[in-house]
Write a protein that holds these residues in place. Structure first.
Motif, short mmCIF file in Angstrom:
data_model
loop_
_atom_site.label_atom_id
_atom_site.label_comp_id
_atom_site.label_asym_id
_atom_site.label_seq_id
_atom_site.Cartn_x
_atom_site.Cartn_y
_atom_site.Cartn_z
N VAL A 29 0.85 -1.19 0.00
CA VAL A 29 0.00 0.00 0.00
C VAL A 29 0.88 1.24 0.00
O VAL A 29 1.62 1.50 0.96
CB VAL A 29 -0.95 0.03 1.22
N ARG A 32 -0.11 4.78 2.59
CA ARG A 32 -0.99 4.19 3.60
C ARG A 32 -1.41 5.21 4.64
O ARG A 32 -2.51 5.14 5.20
CB ARG A 32 -0.26 3.01 4.25
N TRP A 47 -6.59 -7.95 6.03
CA TRP A 47 -5.22 -7.85 5.54
C TRP A 47 -4.22 -8.54 6.45
O TRP A 47 -3.20 -9.05 5.99
CB TRP A 47 -4.83 -6.37 5.39
N THR A 303 -6.47 4.26 -5.77
CA THR A 303 -7.57 4.06 -4.83
C THR A 303 -7.84 5.31 -4.00
O THR A 303 -6.89 5.87 -3.43
CB THR A 303 -7.24 2.89 -3.88
N TRP A 313 -8.09 -6.98 -3.38
CA TRP A 313 -6.98 -7.69 -2.72
C TRP A 313 -7.29 -9.17 -2.63
O TRP A 313 -6.39 -10.01 -2.87
CB TRP A 313 -6.77 -7.09 -1.32
N THR A 324 -0.56 -3.95 -5.95
CA THR A 324 -0.21 -2.70 -5.26
C THR A 324 -1.41 -1.75 -5.27
O THR A 324 -2.06 -1.59 -6.30
CB THR A 324 0.97 -1.99 -5.95
N GLU A 325 -1.68 -1.15 -4.12
CA GLU A 325 -2.66 -0.05 -4.05
C GLU A 325 -1.91 1.26 -3.87
O GLU A 325 -1.05 1.36 -2.98
CB GLU A 325 -3.61 -0.23 -2.86
N ARG A 327 -2.85 4.75 -2.67
CA ARG A 327 -3.91 5.54 -2.06
C ARG A 327 -3.73 7.01 -2.46
O ARG A 327 -2.64 7.57 -2.34
CB ARG A 327 -3.89 5.37 -0.54
#
Length: 357
Positions: A29, A32, A47, A303, A313, A324-325, A327
């Motif tokens: 992330v 995060r 998670w 995201t 996920w 991979t996110e 944010r």
């Protein structure tokens, strides 16, 4: 007054399958720290689960029931089967209960008595991702494991392109579309209803068995030649990256194929994602198509910082994708129905990061 949740009667299980255990890793992330703590906490319990144990998936057979709203099932006494409460709010449950009780009192509703009907409706009927990963797999499971029942399939009435995708997906799995029953929210009565329980709990669990339907569907289309995809939400009109045109131009100079799934047929979508090795796009229903990608494919989802979601996920975990996110800060007014349906800001560093090899 809210209905009383009940469990199916003893002997309702007609098939039980073992959903395999699987390992999971905390996602990668980026940014995060942008995630609000309550949102982060709502996701971290999943998670932080290193292994999801084996669990049963059941097919239940229920007699003389009512179906209302997005797949809520009530017995002839107006009690609600708890297995069919899938993200419905208390208000939605009460509305469905009131509608069923009113239909019972008025009478005149003929029960469908033409043999078993499988419930393929749940909360989120208007979302492509919910259909592909949570409803279609139920149809495939019964179609494959209980063919002697010659079941019919109760699906939701949805508008436009999603309706086409639903029909295409069932046809691609060899399901005769004449055996589907299309229903709105109004109460309907069935003498013989099948319910699949345990395949998914939206946000909390997804069974590896859901991939069986996607594998069968993808097996009938060839992989396209595009190895890099940039998935846009231009047709949706919200939850888009500010300055997306320049981002798209950069992606195309780097060899990415621009994909707008909302204007493609389902076979075209499956073909594109099946052949891709790198997929970048804003988190949303269209990214459900990463389920068609081959193990090891790299996926980057852009995201909204405040979007609570473990759905993609789970897909990536089950499929074995490099996930991979990123944010992103949210910008401007809410344009959809949820607080995270805003535009997104993507920094220059994050733009470099998502396209890095």
């Amino acid at each position: 007054m809210p209905p009383t949740p009940i469990s199916p009667p003893d002997g309702s299980d007609i098939l039980t399958l073992a959903s395999p255990a699987f390992d999971a890793a905390y996602p990668r992330v980026v940014n995060r720290e942008l995630i609000p703590q309550p949102i982060l906490q709502s996701m971290e319990w999943a998670w932080n689960t290193p292994r999801f144990p084996e669990r049963p998936v059941r097919v239940l057979r229920l007699a003389d029931v009512w179906v209302a709203k997005e797949g809520l099932v009530f017995d002839r006494g107006g009690n609600l089967y708890r297995e069919t409460i899938t993200q419905h709010s208390a208000g939605e449950v009460e509305q469905a209960h009131a509608a069923v009780l009113a239909a019972m009192e008025q009478g005149g509703v003929e029960a469908d008595a033409d043999g078993p009907v499988l419930l393929c409706k749940k909360r989120g009927i208007g979302n492509y991702g919910h259909w592909m990963m949570e409803m279609l797999p139920k149809a495939w499971l019964v179609h494959q494991h209980l063919p002697a029942l010659s079941a019919r399939f109760l699906v939701a009435h949805v508008p436009g392109h999603l309706n086409d995708s639903m029909a295409q997906s069932m046809a691609m799995l060899g399901i005769d579309l004449s055996r589907t029953i299309v229903a709105d929210d109004a109460p309907r009565r069935f003498t013989d209803l099948l319910v699949v329980d345990g395949l998914s709990e939206h946000g909390g669990y997804m069974s590896p068995l859901v991939l069986d339907a996607l594998d069968a569907l993808a097996g009938v289309v060839p992989a396209a030649g595009a190895e890099r995809l940039f998935v846009t939400r231009q047709a949706t009109g919200f939850r888009r990256v500010v300055g997306e045109d320049s981002l798209i131009a950069r992606a195309q100079t780097l060899g990415y194929t621009l994909v707008e799934p909302g204007v493609l047929t389902l076979p075209q979508q499956a073909s594109l994602f099946k052949g891709a090795r790198k997929i970048v796009g804003v988190m949303g229903a269209a990214m459900t198509n990463i389920a068609f990608a081959a193990p090891g494919a790299r996926v980057v989802t852009l995201t909204p910082a405040g979007m609570p979601d473990t759905f993609f996920w789970f897909i990536a975990t089950l499929r074995g994708l490099d996930y991979t996110e990123v944010r992103c800060p949210q910008s401007g007014p809410v344009q959809g129905v949820m607080p995270w349906d805003t535009d997104l800001l993507l920094s220059a560093d994050d733009q470099d990061r998502i396209f890095a090899d």
